[in-house]
Design a protein around this motif. Sequence first.
Motif, short mmCIF file in Angstrom:
data_model
loop_
_atom_site.label_atom_id
_atom_site.label_comp_id
_atom_site.label_asym_id
_atom_site.label_seq_id
_atom_site.Cartn_x
_atom_site.Cartn_y
_atom_site.Cartn_z
N PRO A 45 0.83 -1.21 0.00
CA PRO A 45 0.00 0.00 0.00
C PRO A 45 0.86 1.26 0.00
O PRO A 45 1.93 1.31 0.60
N VAL A 46 0.37 2.29 -0.68
CA VAL A 46 1.10 3.55 -0.84
C VAL A 46 0.50 4.60 0.08
O VAL A 46 -0.71 4.84 0.05
N SER A 47 1.34 5.21 0.89
CA SER A 47 0.90 6.30 1.76
C SER A 47 0.99 7.62 1.00
O SER A 47 1.57 7.71 -0.09
N LEU A 48 0.43 8.66 1.60
CA LEU A 48 0.52 9.99 0.98
C LEU A 48 1.96 10.46 0.92
O LEU A 48 2.38 11.09 -0.07
N ASP A 49 2.75 10.15 1.95
CA ASP A 49 4.17 10.53 1.94
C ASP A 49 4.90 9.87 0.77
O ASP A 49 5.66 10.51 0.05
N GLU A 50 4.65 8.56 0.58
CA GLU A 50 5.32 7.85 -0.51
C GLU A 50 4.84 8.33 -1.86
O GLU A 50 5.63 8.42 -2.82
N PHE A 175 -4.76 11.44 -4.77
CA PHE A 175 -4.62 10.48 -3.68
C PHE A 175 -5.93 10.34 -2.92
O PHE A 175 -6.39 9.22 -2.63
N TRP A 176 -6.55 11.45 -2.57
CA TRP A 176 -7.79 11.38 -1.79
C TRP A 176 -8.95 10.87 -2.64
O TRP A 176 -9.86 10.21 -2.11
N ARG A 177 -8.95 11.13 -3.92
CA ARG A 177 -9.96 10.53 -4.78
C ARG A 177 -9.77 9.03 -4.86
O ARG A 177 -10.74 8.26 -4.87
N THR A 178 -8.53 8.60 -4.91
CA THR A 178 -8.25 7.16 -4.92
C THR A 178 -8.65 6.53 -3.60
O THR A 178 -9.21 5.41 -3.57
N ALA A 179 -8.38 7.23 -2.49
CA ALA A 179 -8.78 6.69 -1.18
C ALA A 179 -10.29 6.56 -1.08
O ALA A 179 -10.81 5.55 -0.55
N VAL A 259 -3.01 4.12 1.57
CA VAL A 259 -3.24 4.12 3.02
C VAL A 259 -3.47 5.55 3.45
O VAL A 259 -2.61 6.42 3.23
N GLU A 260 -4.60 5.81 4.07
CA GLU A 260 -4.92 7.17 4.49
C GLU A 260 -4.07 7.57 5.69
O GLU A 260 -3.90 6.79 6.63
N PRO A 261 -3.53 8.78 5.68
CA PRO A 261 -2.74 9.24 6.85
C PRO A 261 -3.65 9.55 8.02
O PRO A 261 -4.83 9.86 7.87
N ILE A 476 9.77 13.72 3.36
CA ILE A 476 8.53 14.36 2.91
C ILE A 476 7.46 14.24 3.99
O ILE A 476 6.70 15.18 4.26
N GLY A 477 7.37 13.06 4.63
CA GLY A 477 6.39 12.87 5.69
C GLY A 477 6.61 13.83 6.85
O GLY A 477 5.65 14.37 7.42
N SER A 478 7.87 14.03 7.22
CA SER A 478 8.16 14.97 8.30
C SER A 478 7.74 16.39 7.92
O SER A 478 7.21 17.13 8.74
N ALA A 479 7.98 16.77 6.67
CA ALA A 479 7.60 18.11 6.22
C ALA A 479 6.09 18.26 6.18
O ALA A 479 5.55 19.30 6.57
#
Length: 506
Positions: A45-50, A175-179, A259-261, A476-479
């Motif tokens: 699964p792909v997160s928003l950060d990835e 991403f959110w449309r895919t989620a 994967v939703e954050p 990117i996730g930290s930012a």
Amino acid sequence: MLAALMLLSGCASVTPEPVGGPELLRQSGLDRAFAARGVAPIGGPVSLDEAMARALKYNLDRRGRMMEEAVAMNLLATSKYDMLPKLLAAAGYRHRNSDATTRAVDSVTGAPSLANPFISSEREHTVSDLGLTWNLLDFGLSYVAAKQNADRRLIAAERRRKAMHLLMQDVRTAFWRTASAQKLRATIRDSIVMAEGALADARQAEAERLRSPIDSLRYQRQVLENLRLLEGIDQELASARIELANFINAPLSHDLIVVEPAEQLSSAILEQSVEALELRAIANNADLREQHYNARIAHAETRKVMLRMFPNLNLNAGLKYDTDKYLVNNQWSETGAQISFNLFNLLSMPAQQRLADSGVALADQRRVTAQMAILAQVHLARLHYGNALQQFRRADAIWNVDERINQHGANRAQTQTQSKLEKVSNNTTAILSLLRRYQALALAHAAASKLQAVLGMEPAVANQVGLPLDQLTAAIGSALRHENQFGTPPPAPAAAPAAAPATLEP
């Protein structure tokens, strides 16, 4: 003449050659392999950060922008060499079919000084020379041109930043449309099956005349209306996965799972004063910085016009060698200096100066216009983000209510106290509420990205695409976790500098 005839006949024989199908297929295969080169496979699964990291690292449009910047850097590097003197090495061969004979006459009487002409040069001889030439006017013009190319390189960097802002905004929305598509897919299909069953039952009841025809038709129309809504939602969300795969340069046929954050949107940025946001946008906005560089290029053009009004001073020195046996000195060196001036420049100087001044005025006007437009964008982006955040919270509350209604309806269906139509309607309403919630969430993230772009802020690692994917994803996730503060640095990282958490920086 023979060479000219051969050249003309060769040009006359050139015919258009259209690209054939096999060549297109072969090149298409090579292009696909080139696009997928170096792209890390998706292992889960792909997160928003990835997704953000993959877009920054593998997106093809972003690669093109980076190549444009590299071209501008190479142009700057080559323009620096134009300021150097020219060192020319030449060698040649000379042949004539008759001797170079010369007659001489007495300067007083005009009578021939020799009875016969004398030979002054060989029929065949070779010449070679090595010369150094430096034109001071070309040096000055080349220096100004190099300064302009340096600004053009900075303009390419600002355009890459702008393209990156748009890319991050598109990735967030996709991403959110895919989620939402991923979460609603199974529920929508189950509801469609349920609605199809309720429609079949209604048609059978109408055929058997178990209820009045008008009630049966109204029942069918309500079921069909719910089916239309469900199928419309399914079709709307069907393209979301493909759009996201295209942005992150993933195989379009891959069954992408996201994967939703856990982090939620924050209103901390709305608590900052508009004046502070305006100052940040003026300092960091990519469009405004580009206009500043264009203004500097225009001002440099006026200096080039003034330099052309100076005389042209040319300095040269060289070593020469000639195999002609009639020469007493076959090897010699020579130096020289020459100054020249085109008098017609005095006539064209007023027109050229007016042209340069008008270019400066145009660049200044564009800069002022861009600044006023960006200040308006700051106010609009802040307002849109506040409205989008409020709409998301409202949509989330409505979805919670509709979901509770749907759960109560499901409990009633188990006790046989609810009709299929009511159950289908409750499911459809809950699905629509959840879809609107995700749509509002996507719009809120898009508004946040727009505000971030107007302020000229991006993750500090946005230019470090050479980092490994996992390190870039962590940075990117930290930012992203600290982006609501728009520049507030996170706690000091304990990892290696290459994988250090990023803050939003210009």
